[in-house]
Design an enzyme around this catalytic site. Structure first.
Site, short mmCIF file in Angstrom:
data_model
loop_
_atom_site.label_atom_id
_atom_site.label_comp_id
_atom_site.label_asym_id
_atom_site.label_seq_id
_atom_site.Cartn_x
_atom_site.Cartn_y
_atom_site.Cartn_z
N HIS A 1 13.95 26.56 2.80
CA HIS A 1 12.58 26.24 2.38
C HIS A 1 11.60 27.34 2.80
CE1 HIS A 1 11.38 25.01 6.35
NE2 HIS A 1 12.43 24.23 6.43
N ASN A 2 10.36 27.22 2.34
CA ASN A 2 9.35 28.25 2.61
C ASN A 2 9.17 28.45 4.11
OD1 ASN A 2 8.89 28.74 -0.05
ND2 ASN A 2 7.20 27.28 -0.20
N GLY A 3 9.08 29.71 4.49
CA GLY A 3 8.85 30.03 5.89
C GLY A 3 10.11 30.10 6.73
N LYS B 1 13.42 34.18 4.85
CA LYS B 1 14.18 34.89 3.81
C LYS B 1 13.54 36.24 3.46
CE LYS B 1 13.66 31.50 0.86
NZ LYS B 1 12.69 30.66 1.62
N SER B 2 12.23 36.21 3.19
CA SER B 2 11.55 37.47 2.82
C SER B 2 11.50 38.45 3.99
CB SER B 2 10.13 37.20 2.32
OG SER B 2 10.18 36.47 1.13
N GLU C 1 12.95 35.98 -4.97
CA GLU C 1 12.36 34.99 -5.86
C GLU C 1 11.82 35.63 -7.13
OE1 GLU C 1 10.09 31.89 -4.10
OE2 GLU C 1 10.99 32.16 -2.12
P1 ADP Z 1 10.36 32.76 3.40
O1 ADP Z 1 10.49 34.02 2.59
O2 ADP Z 1 11.67 32.11 3.71
O3 ADP Z 1 9.42 31.78 2.79
P2 ADP Z 1 9.05 34.43 5.35
O4 ADP Z 1 10.07 35.42 5.78
O5 ADP Z 1 8.02 34.90 4.40
O6 ADP Z 1 9.77 33.11 4.83
O7 ADP Z 1 8.29 33.88 6.64
C1 ADP Z 1 8.95 33.56 7.85
C2 ADP Z 1 7.90 33.25 8.90
O8 ADP Z 1 7.14 34.40 9.19
C3 ADP Z 1 6.89 32.19 8.48
O9 ADP Z 1 6.57 31.40 9.58
C4 ADP Z 1 5.69 32.99 8.03
O10 ADP Z 1 4.50 32.28 8.22
C5 ADP Z 1 5.75 34.20 8.94
N1 ADP Z 1 5.21 35.42 8.26
C6 ADP Z 1 5.62 35.92 7.10
N2 ADP Z 1 4.93 37.04 6.78
C7 ADP Z 1 4.06 37.25 7.77
C8 ADP Z 1 3.06 38.24 8.05
N3 ADP Z 1 2.87 39.25 7.22
N4 ADP Z 1 2.36 38.12 9.20
C9 ADP Z 1 2.57 37.09 10.06
N5 ADP Z 1 3.49 36.13 9.88
C10 ADP Z 1 4.23 36.20 8.76
MG MG Z 2 9.68 34.50 0.72
#
Ligand code: ADP
Ligand code: MG
Length: 278
Positions: free
Chosen positions: A41-43, A46-47, A166
């Site tokens: 799920h989001n957060g 993955k990214s 995505e």
């Molecule tokens: P997903 O791609 O699975 O949705 P992310 O890798 O984007 O998850 O995010 C993982 C965690 O890192 C989350 O808690 C998100 O809020 C935090 N996060 C993502 N990008 C940033 C950023 N640029 N600065 C601070 N926190 C971040």
């Molecule tokens: Mg993502």
């Protein structure tokens, strides 16, 4: 034996703020030529994992090994050439005013003769069935066309690993199908490893391997047939179970063995034979 491990990640930790770990001890390996889905799920991180793989940020601790080389500040540019990424929003990845110009920008750092460059652009545009749009403005294309152009652009750089973060999530069903069909073709050709971060369960089902992320950790991993039937664990972390898997398990409970939830035609046939015998 040949080691087919192309990417190896060991105890990877990453924090954006020095307090919370977005990735909290991730270890995994990816085999060359595989089509791997990353879900969660989001957060769930993955990214963040994708960004670390392409060397956009430095790891807090742990190691990323790509083809036996540990990613570091010294080799990040060499390694980055092996990986290509396509993001979610098709509008944020164009710089050129035409499709042709845009693809040319991507090839700019390579020394090509102009005719050679044209031939490369044409070939890759054809590969994604966008050869008739080379003189069109990227901003005026449909979402699916934009993503196909973005994929053509990264393919022309001959990556060994294609990462899709995505890439179809903002597309309509038609655009999604166009991009998915293309990804399947790329997978069939086995020219590259494909890492697809996706919520599209139809895609997840046909991949070779699934990595499930939760709260910065690998929650489970394995083949689709072994992962997608673990309904309780998937539901526990808020993931939806594909209808065909639910149906398969419900029938099994009733004593009808449909053999596999992944062959829908086969399931229908078995069910048909079963009901006609009744
Ligand atoms: P997903 O791609 O699975 O949705 P992310 O890798 O984007 O998850 O995010 C993982 C965690 O890192 C989350 O808690 C998100 O809020 C935090 N996060 C993502 N990008 C940033 C950023 N640029 N600065 C601070 N926190 C971040
Ligand atoms: Mg993502």
């Amino acid at each position: 034996m040949i080691d087919l491990k192309q990417i190896e990640i060991k105890d990877l930790v990453f924090s954006y703020d020095g307090k919370v770990n977005a990735l909290d001890g991730v270890s995994l390996s990816i085999q060359k030529g595989d089509y791997v889905s990353i879900i969660g799920h989001n957060g769930s991180g993955k990214s963040t994992l994708a960004k670390l793989l392409i060397g956009l940020m430095e790891v807090t601790s742990g190691e990323i090994i790509i083809e036996n080389q540990t990613l570091s500040l010294e080799n990040v540019y060499d390694i980055r050439r092996k990986l290509a990424i396509v993001f979610q929003n098709p509008d944020n990845q164009f710089i050129g005013s035409t499709v042709r110009d845009d693809m040319a920008f991507g090839l700019e750092n390579r020394q090509f003769e102009p005719e050679e460059m044209d031939a490369i652009i044409e070939a890759y545009a054809r590969r994604v069935r966008m050869q008739d749009y080379l003189d069109h403005e990227p901003t005026k294309l449909s979402g699916g066309q934009k993503q196909r152009v973005a994929i053509a652009g990264v393919l022309s750089m001959k990556p060994e690993v294609l990462i899709l973060d995505e890439a179809t999530s903002m597309l309509d069903p038609k655009g999604r199908k166009e991009v998915n069909d293309l990804v399947h073709e790329l997978h069939e050709s086995r020219e590259m490893t494909i890492l697809s971060i996706t919520h599209d369960i139809e895609e997840v089902i046909i991949s070779d391997y699934i990595i499930v992320m939760n709260q910065g950790k690998v929650y489970m991993e394995g083949k689709p047939e072994d992962i997608l039937v673990r309904i309780d664990e998937l539901t526990e972390i808020g993931l939806d179970i594909p209808f065909n898997v639910k149906f398969y398990l419900a029938m099994k409970e009733k004593g009808v063995d449909l053999k596999t939830p992944f062959d829908v035609k086969g399931m229908v046939n078995t069910l048909w034979q079963y009901t006609s015998k009744k």
